[in-house]
Design an enzyme around this catalytic site. Structure first.
Site, PDB file in Angstrom:
ATOM      1  N   GLU A 218      44.388  43.917 -19.552  1.00 32.67           N
ATOM      2  CA  GLU A 218      44.985  42.979 -18.588  1.00 32.67           C
ATOM      3  C   GLU A 218      43.824  42.218 -17.975  1.00 32.67           C
ATOM      4  O   GLU A 218      43.151  42.720 -17.073  1.00 32.67           O
ATOM      5  CB  GLU A 218      45.776  43.759 -17.519  1.00 32.67           C
ATOM      6  CG  GLU A 218      46.969  44.521 -18.062  1.00 32.67           C
ATOM      7  CD  GLU A 218      48.158  43.616 -18.369  1.00 32.67           C
ATOM      8  OE1 GLU A 218      48.228  42.506 -17.830  1.00 32.67           O
ATOM      9  OE2 GLU A 218      49.009  44.029 -19.178  1.00 32.67           O
ATOM     10  N   CYS A 252      44.729  37.674 -10.045  1.00 28.33           N
ATOM     11  CA  CYS A 252      44.512  37.299 -11.455  1.00 28.33           C
ATOM     12  C   CYS A 252      45.385  36.123 -11.853  1.00 28.33           C
ATOM     13  O   CYS A 252      44.988  35.298 -12.662  1.00 28.33           O
ATOM     14  CB  CYS A 252      44.777  38.488 -12.361  1.00 28.33           C
ATOM     15  SG  CYS A 252      46.438  39.160 -12.189  1.00 28.33           S
TER      16      CYS A 252
HETATM   17  P1  NAD Z   1      35.635  44.019 -13.526  1.00 27.60           P
HETATM   18  O1  NAD Z   1      35.898  43.718 -14.955  1.00 27.60           O
HETATM   19  O2  NAD Z   1      34.294  43.699 -12.983  1.00 27.60           O
HETATM   20  O3  NAD Z   1      35.865  45.573 -13.207  1.00 27.60           O
HETATM   21  C1  NAD Z   1      37.072  46.254 -13.498  1.00 27.60           C
HETATM   22  C2  NAD Z   1      36.813  47.741 -13.675  1.00 27.60           C
HETATM   23  O4  NAD Z   1      35.952  47.924 -14.794  1.00 27.60           O
HETATM   24  C3  NAD Z   1      36.132  48.427 -12.493  1.00 27.60           C
HETATM   25  O5  NAD Z   1      36.759  49.681 -12.295  1.00 27.60           O
HETATM   26  C4  NAD Z   1      34.694  48.596 -12.943  1.00 27.60           C
HETATM   27  O6  NAD Z   1      34.079  49.758 -12.435  1.00 27.60           O
HETATM   28  C5  NAD Z   1      34.827  48.708 -14.458  1.00 27.60           C
HETATM   29  N1  NAD Z   1      33.674  48.150 -15.175  1.00 27.60           N
HETATM   30  C6  NAD Z   1      32.924  47.072 -14.803  1.00 27.60           C
HETATM   31  N2  NAD Z   1      31.971  46.822 -15.729  1.00 27.60           N
HETATM   32  C7  NAD Z   1      32.125  47.763 -16.697  1.00 27.60           C
HETATM   33  C8  NAD Z   1      31.456  48.035 -17.929  1.00 27.60           C
HETATM   34  N3  NAD Z   1      30.429  47.293 -18.333  1.00 27.60           N
HETATM   35  N4  NAD Z   1      31.893  49.068 -18.684  1.00 27.60           N
HETATM   36  C9  NAD Z   1      32.941  49.827 -18.286  1.00 27.60           C
HETATM   37  N5  NAD Z   1      33.600  49.628 -17.128  1.00 27.60           N
HETATM   38  C10 NAD Z   1      33.215  48.608 -16.346  1.00 27.60           C
HETATM   39  O7  NAD Z   1      36.788  43.282 -12.718  1.00 27.60           O
HETATM   40  P2  NAD Z   1      36.988  43.137 -11.165  1.00 27.60           P
HETATM   41  O8  NAD Z   1      35.911  42.250 -10.627  1.00 27.60           O
HETATM   42  O9  NAD Z   1      37.204  44.466 -10.537  1.00 27.60           O
HETATM   43  O10 NAD Z   1      38.399  42.363 -11.118  1.00 27.60           O
HETATM   44  C11 NAD Z   1      38.502  40.988 -11.202  1.00 27.60           C
HETATM   45  C12 NAD Z   1      38.942  40.535 -12.580  1.00 27.60           C
HETATM   46  O11 NAD Z   1      40.083  41.227 -13.000  1.00 27.60           O
HETATM   47  C13 NAD Z   1      39.331  39.064 -12.602  1.00 27.60           C
HETATM   48  O12 NAD Z   1      38.864  38.471 -13.780  1.00 27.60           O
HETATM   49  C14 NAD Z   1      40.847  39.110 -12.606  1.00 27.60           C
HETATM   50  O13 NAD Z   1      41.464  37.975 -13.149  1.00 27.60           O
HETATM   51  C15 NAD Z   1      41.102  40.322 -13.435  1.00 27.60           C
HETATM   52  N6  NAD Z   1      42.414  40.889 -13.125  1.00 27.60           N
HETATM   53  C16 NAD Z   1      43.390  40.842 -14.067  1.00 27.60           C
HETATM   54  C17 NAD Z   1      44.653  41.330 -13.765  1.00 27.60           C
HETATM   55  C18 NAD Z   1      45.778  41.302 -14.756  1.00 27.60           C
HETATM   56  O14 NAD Z   1      46.794  41.933 -14.484  1.00 27.60           O
HETATM   57  N7  NAD Z   1      45.659  40.617 -15.870  1.00 27.60           N
HETATM   58  C19 NAD Z   1      44.903  41.878 -12.503  1.00 27.60           C
HETATM   59  C20 NAD Z   1      43.871  41.906 -11.581  1.00 27.60           C
HETATM   60  C21 NAD Z   1      42.626  41.419 -11.901  1.00 27.60           C
END
Ligand code: NAD
Length: 473
Positions: A218, A252
């Site tokens: 997602e 998002c």
């Molecule tokens: P992110 O990708 O930075 O982090 C998400 C999760 O992944 C966190 O728990 C983090 O600890 C983990 N993570 C980060 N880097 C990682 C890596 N290299 N390897 C493994 N795990 C890792 O996202 P964010 O900043 O927390 O959220 C914002 C993003 O999420 C935006 O792009 C937003 O559009 C998207 N989002 C999508 C939805 C959806 O339903 N499609 C919903 C909410 C947010």
């Protein structure tokens, strides 16, 4: 526990093995038993509502009304929807047979995937950790949840809620940052449900490939809104202002930017201003809007706006930064160009660019020249135009004459496409995301129908096959 990656890794292996052992008994649970688990989850969430509101204020000053509307209400609705439908969804689904095996029975069985990992982001930190959990538990899986490290107070509440509703063999929470996430990904989970950014989504898919784990991604990206000449401009302005500034734009599916006929920009600007005034007059806007989640993200907002104005963008509304509270007032900009960072990355904050286009086809071409969006918003009263846009573009979902609210209907699968995500969930789609659809053909045993197809392939068999081929063709 010694906090090195290696020791974390070893202990995660033990945690995973315990859940794996327990998952075998979960496969046998009935709809009634799973519904009882959802009831326990509902009660645990309900008991922690006040603590959650405090935690989310501590994390990023999320207004309590928005906690109720966007973190709690959709969870309760999802639980209700699952409770109502779960026994029907779990039942093996009869499908028809085809010639020549007409006498057997064909069914699709829904079996749990096994042990699954949910990795959650910070922007709706509670809802996005627990909404997939509802589906995973209802489908009969053991679950590990990794909440975001940016919203630590909320992560603690998630841990408490889960500990009061489940044993760790069934559902456990592992708090921590990227290293913890990476160490968890070393385990051979059967399915990984990830919500977060597109670049990290790619890393998740790579990690899943090692074990051929299933993935639901997602993701995010830029979700545009198109406003055509027939649109109800005051309504469009109010809806866009609400959808963009909800959670301070950290949503998002927030409308990322607006594609609008150049000649309508001035009139539309006035409507946006009016809409904002009505929001602010009810109470102080600063209190009713979340803060930007961290200093890093706050500085990113500054950088995006500075880069845009240096390259010629004009701020038409807002643009006021409140460093002490990490807030940026609702900001609308025009004269944006594709070389500005604002038009290259997902904004994920309270800045709304207006992009002037000549006509609807221009807007369609703009969308098709970029990554497929998670959501596409269309404001129009012309059904021909609406169909034209829907048919000529690809997006995870779409909402006509509104924004964001399509996410609330559990009958609609929610997810992206390619760069904005893979797979979907909510309601039945969520149940299926965490289930394996096992095809089962149960053969009729009175006589062996297949026998007529066995070798040797003498003249009679060949004649029969010829006849069969004609029938099939
Ligand atoms: P992110 O990708 O930075 O982090 C998400 C999760 O992944 C966190 O728990 C983090 O600890 C983990 N993570 C980060 N880097 C990682 C890596 N290299 N390897 C493994 N795990 C890792 O996202 P964010 O900043 O927390 O959220 C914002 C993003 O999420 C935006 O792009 C937003 O559009 C998207 N989002 C999508 C939805 C959806 O339903 N499609 C919903 C909410 C947010």
């Amino acid at each position: 526990m010694e906090n090195t990656l290696h020791s974390v890794d070893l202990s995660f292996s033990a945690l995973y093995q315990k859940q794996l052992a327990f998952s075998h008994s979960l496969r046998l649970t009935s709809a009634k038993e799973r519904i009882a688990k959802l009831d326990r989850l509902h009660a645990a969430v309900s008991a922690h509502e006040e603590a959650l509101i405090e935690a989310m204020w501590a994390d990023f000053k999320k207004p309590s009304v928005e906690v109720k509307l966007t973190e709690l209400a959709p969870l309760y609705m999802e639980i209700k929807h699952f409770k109502k439908n779960l026994s029907k969804w779990m039942r093996p689904k009869k499908v028809s047979n085809h010639f020549p095996f007409l006498l057997g029975k064909s069914r699709i069985h829904y079996e749990p995937k096994g042990v699954v990992l949910i990795i959650a982001p910070w922007n709706y930190p509670f809802y996005l950790a627990l909404a997939p959990l509802i589906a995973a538990v209802a489908a009969g899986n053991a679950v590990t949840i990794k909440p975001s490290e940016f919203t630590t107070h909320t992560a603690k509440i998630i841990s408490k809620v889960i500990a009061s509703a489940f044993t760790p063999d069934e559902v456990q929470v592992v708090e921590g940052g990227i290293e913890v996430s990476q160490a968890l990904l070393e385990q051979p989970f059967h399915h990984i449900f990830f919500t977060g950014s597109t670049p990290v989504g790619r890393e998740i898919m790579k990690a899943a490939a090692k074990h051929l784990a299933g993935v639901t991604l997602e993701l995010g990206g830029k979700s545009p809104a198109i406003i055509d000449e027939s649109a109800d401009l005051p309504a469009a302005a109010a809806k866009l202002m609400w959808g963009k500034f909800l959670n301070a734009g950290q949503t998002c599916i927030a409308p990322d930017y607006v594609l609008i006929n150049k000649d309508m920009t001035t009139v539309f600007m006035a409507e946006l201003e009016k809409a904002l005034e009505t929001f602010e007059s009810k109470s102080k806007a600063s209190v009713d809007m979340s803060a930007i989640v961290s200093e890093r993200h706050y500085q990113r907002m500054r950088h995006l706006l500075q880069d845009a104005t240096e390259k010629g963008a004009k701020i038409l509304l807002g643009g006021h930064f409140d460093n002490e509270n990490r807030r940026l007032s609702p900001t609308v900009v025009t004269e944006v160009t594709s070389d500005m960072l604002l038009m290259q990355e997902e904004i994920f904050g309270p800045i709304l660019p207006l992009v002037g286009v000549k006509h609807t086809q221009d807007a369609i071409d703009h969308i098709n020249a970029n990554d497929k969006p998670l959501a596409l918003y269309v404001f129009s009263r012309n059904s021909f135009k609406i169909d034209q846009i829907l048919q000529q573009t690809s997006s995870g979902g779409s909402c006509i004459n509104d924004v964001v609210v399509h996410i609330t209907n559990p009958e609609l699968p929610f997810g992206g496409i390619n760069q904005s995500g893979l797979g979907n969930y909510h309601g039945l789609a969520g149940f299926k995301a965490f289930s394996h659809e096992k095809s089962v053909f149960h053969q009729f045993t009175r006589f062996n129908v297949n026998k007529m197809l066995y070798p040797p392939y003498g003249p009679q068999k060949q004649k029969l096959i010829k006849w069969l081929m004609k029938l099939i063709k």
